[in-house]
Design an enzyme around this catalytic site. Sequence first.
Site, PDB file in Angstrom:
ATOM      1  CD  GLU A  44      26.665  25.161   0.273  1.00 30.17           C
ATOM      2  OE1 GLU A  44      26.332  24.033   0.888  1.00 30.17           O
ATOM      3  OE2 GLU A  44      27.776  25.429  -0.139  1.00 30.17           O
TER       4      GLU A  44
ATOM      5  CG  HIS B 150      24.409  20.494  -1.823  1.00 32.50           C
ATOM      6  ND1 HIS B 150      24.684  19.147  -2.448  1.00 32.50           N
ATOM      7  CD2 HIS B 150      25.435  21.433  -1.560  1.00 32.50           C
ATOM      8  CE1 HIS B 150      26.049  19.528  -2.897  1.00 32.50           C
ATOM      9  NE2 HIS B 150      26.445  20.768  -2.287  1.00 32.50           N
TER      10      HIS B 150
ATOM     11  CD  GLU C 139      30.192  17.123   2.971  1.00 35.61           C
ATOM     12  OE1 GLU C 139      29.756  16.588   1.966  1.00 35.61           O
ATOM     13  OE2 GLU C 139      29.967  18.377   2.841  1.00 35.61           O
TER      14      GLU C 139
END
Length: 869
Positions: free
Chosen positions: A308, A311, A137
Amino acid sequence: MIPETYHVHLLPDLNRGVFRGEEIIEIYVEKRRSVIQIHAADLVLDRAEITPRGAPTIRPSGAPRKPSFAPDSRGPQEATEFIAHPGRETVEIRFARPFGPGTYVLSIAFHGDLQKRLRGLYAAQSGNRRYAFTQLEAADARRCFPCFDEPDLKAKFTFSVTVRSGLTVVSNNPVRRSDHNTNGTTTWHFTQTPPMSTYLCALAVGELESGEQRHLGTVPVRVWHVPGKADMAGFALETAVASLQRLERYFGIPYPYDKLDLVAVPDFEAGAMENAGAVFFRETLLLVDPHTITVAEQKRVAEVIAHELAHMWFGNLVTMRWWDDLWLNEAFATWMAFKIVDEWKPEWRMWNNFEPHRAAALAMDGLANTHPIYAPVQNAAQATENFDAITYEKGASVVRMLESYLGPAEFRAGVQMYIKRHAEANAVAADLWKALEEASGQPVAQIAKAWIKQPGFPLVTLSTESRRDATDLHVKQERFKASPITKPPPGGSNTWPLPLVVKLAKPGSKKPRVERALVQKARDKITLAGAKSPPWYYGNVDEGGFYRVLHDPECLAALAQDPAGRLEAVERMGLVGHQWAIVRAGRAPLSSVLDLVAALRDEADYDVLDTLVGPLAFLDDQLADAAGPEYRGRYHRWLESAFGPARAELGWDPETDERDERKLRRSALFRIVGVVAEDREIADEAATRLDAFLDDPTTLEPNLADSFVSIVAREGDYERFQKMRAAVEAARTPQEKRRLQLALGDFRQTRAVEQGLALSLTPEIPTQDVGFLLMRFLGNRVARVTAWGFIRKNWETLMKRLPPMMASRLIEATAALQTREARNEVATFFKQHPIETAARALRLALERFDVNAEFRKRAAPDLKDWLDR
């Protein structure tokens, strides 16, 4: 061109730092063409073939020179030419005959070097062990394998990796099988993933271990790490399972992947990365020793893990269509992390912990060079720029305001609707607004768009006016400006739909009344029953709103008379933050915030005391010398007189079974008196205690470690520097290693400073920490000029060790240099050495130079007068 599936086979050579790859991509070609444009950067394409849907294969083991393709009755067509476009990070693959429309199989052989700057498929080391990890990313999958590297081009991935036998490979999905080859290698085959974006693909290669395995239903949860750290994985495993249980309940959808691996990466740019099914972390944010971890570190590890894992639903299962909606991923995950950990560990008071995060976003958003949460993105470099406090913390603050305004149940129903509608697909902000409007019946889009698409935030001024039978609370909102010289670009609005929550003293009752209103005009009023004006009010209850409040002097004085009796801890934190920002903005005298600090000298809450550290340290660094040669000493003596007695009362050592609240209060007071005020007694005692700590970390109360290490480094000579350097190497935990390593930047002794800077060019400082160490030197008032000279002299070499986000942070940190001469040097240097991903960082740094210079000139005389009085 729409990719449907990828079969990717990689062959990394960790010793030589290179890799080869073979891939088969099934694509749908919409129209007739003879050219395919695919993303590829820092890769060499060796061969490519296009075939109508057939059965091309890659041999599952060994290291063939070319991929093997199964025959097709119509025959494959081999590429005739590869044309690279480095600026676009693409390669044109040209074929002799046109093809399409229809479904085709594109087969590519390629090779490249393992990257050195912690992105793409990159090399890392832990001791003498070599590794390869991915960080893809925003747009670095193209540095791992040729692909259609945009978030809306989701596909299913099947990975296989051939490596030296004895190494382990972790990827997004479970291992299907591993084949031992005759040449001393093993090929790891993984099952196929659900549809996902390229940036969520993950590979970890090297000597990795995992210990205890837990389950969430049938889903296995493990922590992977380099050898020898199994005893530090327990807290992360506990946190992951606790978070997943709560996230499943919130979203109403089971965890969407076949397994969850949490991987501690020894060299990693970001804090963590939400790869589907294989989340990567810095070691400091995953591996902890329960005997030496601080409470703050524990909270941070839990918050990052929860972020996280949020997500997995919000970002992975449903992904933004393009990078201008990055905030959809990050703002929601940031908000959700605090919500989930607060539910799991209410004693941690996580929303108090959110306050410094919100304050960072407010500080940036008050500048002219801020940007809206929703920011148009043209390319990958602009996407990288947007990983900042506006996207994360301002975005999370707006999400929190919306939940409060709509109600938790209605907000959750809308989120669940949104996730179910767009599962395994892509979405835009309007899709979320639509779902929230359906669930709540409220005009969400109208409210949210102003906050998402408009930069800045309101300064809210409140005043009361009594009438015969009622009192009017007058509300004025305007755009907050960080300084009298701040000039935002013309054309923006100065009003927002403002969910205002105010509490006011209630005559005859200890419990205040709370008033709520949606203020949509520049000026408005709220009518209160009762003719008597309240003696005090507070304009941002629970600090739930993303705005600053200007309280009039009488109200501020009334609040300061009994802050703990009238305001919750988070509101006292907010009051300090609001008043400090308002003073910086030129809307109140410096004395107002100094008087408030003085009123809090007996504050019992550790979070409130911690909030004082930032403004007090800024005054020490930026204003004390400007007030006059002797005023730094006088300022320090005032701090010692104000907070020293409370520090002395708590002593140096914790009592038996002492509560965390008392430990953390002691720690905050040591930061004020020992770090900011540079108390000599503390410095002498800290040196003795640190020597014992380096021999046995359990001898020092963990929450004091950061302060003591910094104090001792500040006062230390070159011999002490060398001892601390050796201690970095010997450190047993990631947190201890990082604490000691960054403290090398606190030394003031000339030889130590020069040696510490030189280390940033060597492998002794991991790539992930180079930027942080240099920023620490820039924050060191004795070393910063030397550090800036070193950075300029060695910039070309440093850029090989600074990943893009770290380079941006380092450029922002140059504002600590303060002087007009330094500002001109920074502007000239980065004009000559431009970094595309740091254009905004440079503008922010230069603006902070100017804002801080104006403040020093205006407020230094006020500091002098206040201390004189």
